[in-house]
Design an enzyme around this catalytic site. Sequence first.
Site, short mmCIF file in Angstrom:
data_model
loop_
_atom_site.label_atom_id
_atom_site.label_comp_id
_atom_site.label_asym_id
_atom_site.label_seq_id
_atom_site.Cartn_x
_atom_site.Cartn_y
_atom_site.Cartn_z
N HIS A 48 -33.84 56.77 -27.17
CA HIS A 48 -33.17 55.48 -27.15
C HIS A 48 -31.68 55.61 -26.83
CE1 HIS A 48 -31.50 51.84 -29.41
NE2 HIS A 48 -32.27 51.31 -28.47
N HIS A 90 -25.18 49.36 -23.02
CA HIS A 90 -26.01 48.41 -23.76
C HIS A 90 -25.40 47.01 -23.81
CE1 HIS A 90 -27.52 46.28 -27.35
NE2 HIS A 90 -28.67 46.86 -27.03
#
Length: 309
Positions: A48, A90
Amino acid sequence: MKTNLKKFGFCMMSAAFILQATSMGASAANVNHSNSSIYEKKIVNIAHRGASGHAPEHTIPAYQMGEQMKGDYIEIDLQMTKDGRLIAMHDEKVDRTTNGTGLVKDLTLAEIKKLDAGTWFNEKYPQLAKEVYEGLKVPTLEEVFKKFGKKANYYIETKSPDVYPGMEEELLQVLEEYKMVDSKGRTKNVLIQSFSKESLMKVHDLNPKLPLVQLFSYKNQATISDQELESIKEYAVGVGPNFSKVDGQYVKMVRNHDLQFHPYTVNERADMKKALEWGATGLFTNYPDVFNEVLREYKHDNHNENGNL
């Protein structure tokens, strides 16, 4: 008699053709992706934002560490700069993970390349700090592909696609440029995910052979219907909800529809084990090293249980 037989034969052939066409249409999403590594009989370990529990997220060192820790996929969140370049980040703003401020969409790539994307991590996690993290640059999607090549697997998210018109077209162009898809539009090492169904449908329309994953963010206990799952199956190969809101019944429903189940973000050993017991076919974690340990233990325990039956 011969005329009747001919008519009968023609009707049977027509019926067979219609049945085959219907079947192909219903399973098109999966048939086209049968060459994807997602269909290997293994549970996938998705690093991740890279191994972001150990290094600054969405930086080359984090991706390298994810590979070293035997992560199966490098996860890349995409944002798009003012001048139309895809970068790994992100947030829509650069504030949290760099020493800069402002929206990605208002900054050029040259401006973003001046930012420090690593020092924040050293300051926030002094026990994990490394001198090499100071001054790290935000990578472009092209730079990630150049660094890790076609041998790596990539799990790419179109982040906030409504903010970035043309993001999907740019993504597919970069995939083609770096030969992540073959001449027929197929891929063995790329999955594309999004919370936006519209973005996924756009990618699907541009290239129906790319494997897609529909993300969900549930605020309350997750529920999903057979009808929703059948609709998702028309364009995607799996779903990815936030793990904290799902239960075993949810996972069972997803798997009953032959869809992959990749929850996020699972960092605790107990949750990793629970996800496996429920039937997850992979998961997102900041700690790919820990998940590999849990996976080995899980397989060992299962082998022993089955052996004693």
